[in-house]
Motif scaffolding. Structure first.
Motif, mmCIF file in Angstrom:
data_model
loop_
_atom_site.group_PDB
_atom_site.id
_atom_site.type_symbol
_atom_site.label_atom_id
_atom_site.label_comp_id
_atom_site.label_asym_id
_atom_site.label_seq_id
_atom_site.Cartn_x
_atom_site.Cartn_y
_atom_site.Cartn_z
ATOM 1 N N LYS A 101 -28.550 80.609 -34.638
ATOM 2 C CA LYS A 101 -28.094 81.033 -33.022
ATOM 3 C C LYS A 101 -27.520 81.936 -32.218
ATOM 4 C CE LYS A 101 -28.044 76.002 -33.375
ATOM 5 N NZ LYS A 101 -28.876 75.344 -32.366
ATOM 6 N N PRO A 102 -27.870 82.613 -31.852
ATOM 7 C CA PRO A 102 -28.044 83.820 -31.195
ATOM 8 C C PRO A 102 -26.447 83.398 -30.011
ATOM 9 C CG PRO A 102 -29.706 83.224 -30.492
ATOM 10 C CD PRO A 102 -28.796 82.106 -31.767
ATOM 11 N N LYS A 103 -24.780 83.545 -30.785
ATOM 12 C CA LYS A 103 -23.870 82.644 -29.697
ATOM 13 C C LYS A 103 -23.198 83.568 -29.952
ATOM 14 C CE LYS A 103 -24.896 78.037 -28.739
ATOM 15 N NZ LYS A 103 -24.166 77.090 -28.851
ATOM 16 N N SER A 167 -19.622 95.351 -40.715
ATOM 17 C CA SER A 167 -19.356 95.118 -39.439
ATOM 18 C C SER A 167 -20.460 95.496 -38.579
ATOM 19 C CB SER A 167 -18.528 95.448 -38.882
ATOM 20 O OG SER A 167 -17.922 96.610 -38.738
ATOM 21 N N PHE A 168 -21.836 95.293 -39.774
ATOM 22 C CA PHE A 168 -22.956 95.451 -39.030
ATOM 23 C C PHE A 168 -24.210 94.639 -37.913
ATOM 24 C CE2 PHE A 168 -27.741 95.679 -39.006
ATOM 25 C CZ PHE A 168 -27.940 96.581 -38.877
ATOM 26 N N GLY A 169 -24.186 95.296 -36.675
ATOM 27 C CA GLY A 169 -24.509 94.782 -36.361
ATOM 28 C C GLY A 169 -23.321 93.842 -35.005
ATOM 29 N N TRP A 170 -22.038 93.865 -35.108
ATOM 30 C CA TRP A 170 -21.081 93.052 -34.136
ATOM 31 C C TRP A 170 -21.394 93.350 -32.701
ATOM 32 C CZ3 TRP A 170 -18.236 88.996 -35.014
ATOM 33 C CH2 TRP A 170 -17.584 88.784 -34.130
ATOM 34 N N ASP A 171 -21.625 94.846 -32.359
ATOM 35 C CA ASP A 171 -21.680 95.366 -31.029
ATOM 36 C C ASP A 171 -22.665 94.637 -29.833
ATOM 37 O OD1 ASP A 171 -19.344 96.251 -31.336
ATOM 38 O OD2 ASP A 171 -20.025 98.823 -31.515
ATOM 39 N N MET A 172 -24.013 94.644 -31.454
ATOM 40 C CA MET A 172 -25.094 93.627 -30.256
ATOM 41 C C MET A 172 -25.185 92.287 -30.753
ATOM 42 S SD MET A 172 -28.152 96.181 -31.708
ATOM 43 C CE MET A 172 -26.648 96.912 -33.686
ATOM 44 N N MET A 173 -24.575 91.773 -31.736
ATOM 45 C CA MET A 173 -24.291 89.914 -31.904
ATOM 46 C C MET A 173 -23.576 89.296 -32.951
ATOM 47 S SD MET A 173 -28.494 90.581 -33.756
ATOM 48 C CE MET A 173 -28.412 91.744 -34.912
ATOM 49 N N GLN A 174 -22.921 88.551 -32.501
ATOM 50 C CA GLN A 174 -21.689 87.931 -33.174
ATOM 51 C C GLN A 174 -22.297 86.911 -34.019
ATOM 52 O OE1 GLN A 174 -18.041 87.203 -30.969
ATOM 53 N NE2 GLN A 174 -17.662 89.577 -29.768
ATOM 54 N N ILE A 175 -23.185 86.744 -33.696
ATOM 55 C CA ILE A 175 -23.572 85.931 -34.242
ATOM 56 C C ILE A 175 -22.839 85.032 -35.606
ATOM 57 C CG2 ILE A 175 -26.325 86.012 -33.809
ATOM 58 C CD1 ILE A 175 -26.140 87.902 -36.947
ATOM 59 N N GLY A 209 -32.837 93.968 -45.148
ATOM 60 C CA GLY A 209 -33.111 95.010 -44.232
ATOM 61 C C GLY A 209 -33.351 94.045 -42.144
ATOM 62 N N TRP A 210 -33.432 94.971 -40.873
ATOM 63 C CA TRP A 210 -32.892 94.241 -40.459
ATOM 64 C C TRP A 210 -34.355 94.552 -39.435
ATOM 65 C CZ3 TRP A 210 -30.484 96.324 -34.648
ATOM 66 C CH2 TRP A 210 -31.039 95.220 -33.535
ATOM 67 N N VAL A 211 -35.468 93.566 -39.409
ATOM 68 C CA VAL A 211 -37.029 93.029 -39.654
ATOM 69 C C VAL A 211 -36.889 92.232 -38.431
ATOM 70 C CG1 VAL A 211 -39.110 92.340 -40.916
ATOM 71 C CG2 VAL A 211 -36.577 92.705 -42.169
ATOM 72 N N GLN A 212 -38.533 93.057 -38.542
ATOM 73 C CA GLN A 212 -38.997 92.567 -36.734
ATOM 74 C C GLN A 212 -39.385 90.910 -37.002
ATOM 75 O OE1 GLN A 212 -41.857 95.470 -35.501
ATOM 76 N NE2 GLN A 212 -40.583 97.247 -36.019
ATOM 77 N N THR A 213 -38.628 89.536 -36.829
ATOM 78 C CA THR A 213 -39.108 88.630 -37.128
ATOM 79 C C THR A 213 -38.509 87.624 -35.709
ATOM 80 O OG1 THR A 213 -37.230 88.240 -38.443
ATOM 81 C CG2 THR A 213 -39.005 88.982 -39.192
ATOM 82 N N GLU A 214 -38.606 86.975 -35.627
ATOM 83 C CA GLU A 214 -38.098 85.852 -34.429
ATOM 84 C C GLU A 214 -37.246 86.049 -34.981
ATOM 85 O OE1 GLU A 214 -38.459 81.515 -33.166
ATOM 86 O OE2 GLU A 214 -41.151 82.330 -33.938
ATOM 87 N N HIS A 221 -32.542 92.468 -29.345
ATOM 88 C CA HIS A 221 -33.390 93.802 -29.568
ATOM 89 C C HIS A 221 -34.098 93.992 -30.618
ATOM 90 C CE1 HIS A 221 -29.283 95.107 -28.784
ATOM 91 N NE2 HIS A 221 -28.466 93.650 -28.938
ATOM 92 N N THR A 222 -34.793 94.965 -30.607
ATOM 93 C CA THR A 222 -36.262 95.164 -31.158
ATOM 94 C C THR A 222 -35.297 95.568 -32.901
ATOM 95 O OG1 THR A 222 -37.687 95.133 -29.408
ATOM 96 C CG2 THR A 222 -38.502 96.569 -31.613
#
Length: 259
Positions: A101-103, A167-175, A209-214, A221-222
């Motif tokens: 849930k991207p929140k 804390s990988f990716g925290w700035d882009m998505m807290q999730i 990995g951070w994969v190109q899926t839904e 982000h891509t």
């Protein structure tokens, strides 16, 4: 990748993304598994069309309806798998089904947290319990000692987002609910490795990995990694796992990720 030689494998969430990628790669192996069980919520639905097309061409691919948050559905799926396998066991259980849930932290709710945990953490727990008898049967039918994915293994698809040390990716998505559920999944993987070692079952958590899926693109982000590269990498890692890796948290290239 050729070293990974399994008689049977089950993949959850197999109608798209990484799950579908796993199925496609197993089918393309020089010695494909005799049985590939691909599970998804709605095998008759439009979202499973690609999976149905594959199954029409490959008799070793069996699609099974499965809702990982429903104990009755899991039990029914385990019974169907056992029926197909006859007297043999299941070598590889890949708990891939997951949700996000991207929140932000402030907008998380009890409902979000509960739903995410139920799918991402409780689902793999219930799957491990239900399929343990078949995994144990695979161990009994495999020669030699030690643990390996060719014998019997539970692979929990986790995320670096579940690493408390990163804390990988925290700035882009807290999730937050997703991160918490994956941290809990990592602990579940450790618990399964401790409890199931005596049965000869290897258990690991894998970051694809951070994969190109839904799911990977949910925050807008891509991602940098393709499904193909991720799955190929993970299968290479699986082929090299032994007793010393059970209970560990690795990425798709075989690197240890800090908990």
């Amino acid at each position: 990748m050729g070293e990974l030689c399994v008689h049977s494998v089950l993949v959850t969430g197999a109608n798209r993304g990484l799950g579908l990628g796993f199925v496609q790669h197993f089918l393309r192996m020089p010695k494909p598994p005799q049985w590939i069980f691909a599970t998804c919520r709605d095998p008759k639905g439009q979202r499973a069309q690609e999976l149905k097309d594959l199954a029409s061409k490959h008799p070793n691919l069996v699609i099974i309806a499965l809702e990982v948050t429903n104990p009755a559905s899991i039990k029914a799926a385990a019974a169907k798998v056992a029926e197909h396998l006859g007297g043999s066991g299941l070598n590889l259980l890949i708990n891939n089904a997951g949700m996000v849930k991207p929140k932000t932290l402030d907008s998380e709710t009890l409902e979000d947290m509960t739903e995410t945990y139920t799918t991402n953490t409780a689902g793999p727990l219930l799957m491990g319990q239900a399929f343990l008898p078949l995994l144990k049967k695979a161990v009994q039918g495999s020669p030699g000692s030690g643990l390996s994915c060719s014998k019997a293994a539970i692979i929990n698809i986790s995320s670096i987002g579940g690493s408390i040390a990163s804390s990988f990716g925290w700035d882009m998505m807290q999730i937050t609910s997703y991160r918490c559920s994956k941290a809990a999944l990592n602990m579940l993987s450790k618990c399964q490795s401790l409890a199931y070692r005596e049965h000869g079952v290897l258990c690991v958590a894998l970051h694809p990995g951070w994969v190109q899926t839904e799911l990977g693109s949910a925050a807008g982000h891509t991602p940098p990694v393709t499904v193909d590269d991720s799955v190929q990498g993970m299968l290479k890692v699986l082929s090299s796992l032994s007793e010393k890796e059970t209970g560990t948290f690795l990425d798709w290239e075989g690197n240890v990720i800090p908990w």
